[in-house]
Design a protein around this motif. Structure first.
Motif, mmCIF file in Angstrom:
data_model
loop_
_atom_site.group_PDB
_atom_site.id
_atom_site.type_symbol
_atom_site.label_atom_id
_atom_site.label_comp_id
_atom_site.label_asym_id
_atom_site.label_seq_id
_atom_site.Cartn_x
_atom_site.Cartn_y
_atom_site.Cartn_z
ATOM 1 N N SER A 1 -24.078 -26.049 -34.573
ATOM 2 C CA SER A 1 -25.659 -25.744 -34.307
ATOM 3 C C SER A 1 -26.577 -24.661 -34.941
ATOM 4 N N ILE A 2 -26.436 -23.833 -34.685
ATOM 5 C CA ILE A 2 -27.004 -23.349 -34.845
ATOM 6 C C ILE A 2 -26.588 -21.897 -36.004
ATOM 7 N N MET A 3 -25.106 -22.554 -37.113
ATOM 8 C CA MET A 3 -24.671 -21.736 -38.118
ATOM 9 C C MET A 3 -24.833 -22.884 -39.253
ATOM 10 N N PHE A 4 -25.396 -24.136 -38.620
ATOM 11 C CA PHE A 4 -25.783 -25.079 -40.179
ATOM 12 C C PHE A 4 -26.561 -25.024 -40.813
ATOM 13 N N PRO A 5 -27.233 -24.299 -41.668
ATOM 14 C CA PRO A 5 -28.650 -23.745 -42.707
ATOM 15 C C PRO A 5 -29.658 -24.717 -42.591
ATOM 16 N N HIS A 6 -29.498 -25.774 -42.563
ATOM 17 C CA HIS A 6 -30.662 -26.497 -41.725
ATOM 18 C C HIS A 6 -31.694 -25.993 -40.207
ATOM 19 N N MET A 7 -30.303 -25.604 -39.432
ATOM 20 C CA MET A 7 -31.072 -25.298 -38.245
ATOM 21 C C MET A 7 -31.923 -24.065 -38.298
ATOM 22 N N SER A 8 -30.848 -23.208 -38.869
ATOM 23 C CA SER A 8 -30.933 -21.399 -38.532
ATOM 24 C C SER A 8 -32.542 -22.004 -39.833
ATOM 25 N N ILE A 9 -32.892 -22.642 -40.919
ATOM 26 C CA ILE A 9 -34.085 -22.527 -41.809
ATOM 27 C C ILE A 9 -35.107 -23.022 -40.782
ATOM 28 N N MET A 10 -34.959 -23.984 -39.678
ATOM 29 C CA MET A 10 -36.034 -24.666 -39.398
ATOM 30 C C MET A 10 -36.039 -23.651 -37.904
ATOM 31 N N CYS A 11 -36.028 -22.849 -37.774
ATOM 32 C CA CYS A 11 -35.969 -21.573 -36.751
ATOM 33 C C CYS A 11 -36.631 -20.646 -37.380
ATOM 34 N N PHE A 12 -36.840 -20.661 -38.392
ATOM 35 C CA PHE A 12 -37.376 -19.353 -38.966
ATOM 36 C C PHE A 12 -38.894 -20.234 -39.351
ATOM 37 N N ALA A 13 -38.786 -21.476 -39.222
ATOM 38 C CA ALA A 13 -40.343 -22.681 -39.924
ATOM 39 C C ALA A 13 -41.172 -22.595 -38.522
#
Length: 469
Positions: free
Chosen positions: A247-259
């Motif tokens: 889950s955390i390696m999915f780009p859309h999940m990690s990008i959400m963390c940055f937001a």
């Protein structure tokens, strides 16, 4: 055609939300890709959950439950409800902190800063995109399946796929992260309400109710495997436990963390995420099992939920519930499309000098052009792929990103990790994805699917006699 009209109204609402977000946004990459890092706690949870609930979670889970039984919930949902919140808390908060401090917008940008690597970061980017595209494909496949089945075939599968791809593209093209998040709030509420309402309506319409059908399945030796794990080996079952690490390696999940705006957004998500997974997966899995008794011989079990809604729900309610399904299908697809565009724009276009040459507005225009290209490519592949939604997601996206999770963990928590170790891990994952795909391609025609009994009359290669089982 009432269900189709309801779903079309829903799609129109989504388009309007995206256009409003476009008017509120700013023409710079920070706002387009991360909504200015201003996403609050409740919005963060609703949007993050929507990014991870795809056609896999609703159509794929019910279809696989039709094939294998209720054990599918334990196979994926129970471990996801435990592992994903932990990764969000321990890894997501760390990513957020570093992104806020150093201005990272993608995980590849973080890797490049962490190990001072350039070409290796590009290799990680390339593999991430290759693994994410199948996840985009299943969302388009799910949308096409919903519109085709709910219209009783009046809307063809290819047209349904095209409609979903077009709406998603317009929303991301104009709204960016802000439009995606606003749409996800609406969509998450829709599909969280879907499960309970669908179970109640269908159970009420069945003679004897839901409980009687489950008892009948459990008491029949031929169907008992549907409410047990007797046809799932321990090795097969436990092999799925580590998949939620993806889950955390999915780009859309990690990008959400940055937001996220503050770290408190992660705390609320950790508490609510397991409850939300249960609210989605339990009804879908139970209805998939129930479909084995009410809809026998389905050629494509991924459509079992839609078939049951058409058969047992009033037409207007079938339309509303169909909109609930398609909201889950589209909720993640918007983030995936945006994630691929963000990575390409920041990690390739800007990194190799495009931003210096064309400026902020030029980067946003380039990102929008890439959105069109990647969506068209995903749409074409969705039309020709023969695999089920469940198989396509597990075989490439989940397995690949789970295998890449040690790279993220090492980058965050192991001081002695190096760029060469990251490169070795990336190349190993790429090689094994290709290798396992090839081996499965060869073996699939020879063996029964998981959950199915051995084929009757299967012959020994050497003796020519039937198997004793």
């Amino acid at each position: 055609m009432i269900p189709v009209v309801v779903v079309c109204i829903y799609l129109a609402i989504i388009a309007v939300i995206g256009s409003v977000a476009f008017k509120r946004g700013k023409q710079n990459t920070e706002d387009f890709f991360l909504a200015g890092r201003t996403i609050g706690p409740m919005v963060f949870f609703l949007s993050l959950f929507a990014t991870n609930m795809t056609a896999f979670a609703i159509l794929g889970s019910s279809g696989q439950a039709y094939r294998q039984g209720i054990g599918i919930y334990g196979l994926m949902a129970s471990s996801s409800g435990f592992v994903i919140p932990l990764t969000i808390f321990f890894i997501g908060t760390r990513l957020w902190s570093l992104g806020k401090r150093f201005g990272h917008q993608t995980q590849v940008g973080f890797f490049r800063d962490r190990w001072e690597c350039s070409a290796i970061g590009t290799v990680i980017f390339a593999l991430s995109v290759v693994m994410l595209v199948p996840y985009m494909i299943i969302s388009i496949m799910g949308g096409g399946r919903v519109l085709s089945d709910i219209s009783h075939g009046q809307i063809s599968y290819w047209l349904g796929c095209a409609v979903v791809a077009l709406v998603v593209t317009m929303n991301v093209f104009f709204g960016g992260m802000r439009g995606t998040v606003w749409v996800n709030i609406f969509q998450t509420i829709m599909f969280l309400c879907f499960g309970a309402v669908a179970v109640a309506v269908i159970s009420h319409a069945l003679p004897g109710g839901f409980g009687e059908y489950i008892s009948k399945i459990a008491n029949n030796p031929k169907t008992r495997y549907l409410v047990t794990r007797e046809r799932m080996s321990e090795r097969y079952f436990w092999s799925y436990t580590l998949i939620p690490l993806s889950s955390i390696m999915f780009p859309h999940m990690s990008i959400m963390c940055f937001a996220a705006r503050t770290v408190t957004a992660f705390k609320r998500t950790v508490v609510l995420y397991p409850l939300a997974i249960m609210a989605i997966w339990l009804p879908c899995v139970f209805l998939g099992v129930l479909g084995t008794q009410t809809l026998t011989g389905l050629k494509n079990p991924d459509g079992v939920l839609l078939q049951m809604l058409n058969q047992y729900a009033p037409v207007w309610l079938a339309g509303i519930l169909g909109a609930g399904i398609i909201s889950a299908v589209m909720g993640s697809d918007t983030h995936q499309v945006l994630a691929v565009s963000t990575m390409f724009t920041k990690d390739v276009f800007a990194y190799y000098g495009g931003k210096d040459k064309y400026g902020e507005k030029g980067s946003v225009h380039f990102a929008r052009a890439f959105i069109l290209v990647v969506t068209v490519a995903a749409y074409i592949v969705a039309l020709i792929t023969p695999e089920s939604i469940f198989e396509l997601a597990v075989r490439f996206a989940f397995s690949g990103f789970a295998a890449m999770s040690p790279v993220m963990i090492a980058a965050l928590f192991w001081k002695r990790s190096t760029k060469w170790g990251a490169l070795a891990s990336t190349l190993w994952v790429a090689a094994w994805l290709v290798g396992t795909w090839y081996l499965q391609h060869l073996s699939d025609p020879m063996v029964p699917r998981p959950g199915q009994p051995p084929r009757a009359g299967r012959q020994h290669r050497r003796s020519g006699r039937p198997d004793p089982d």
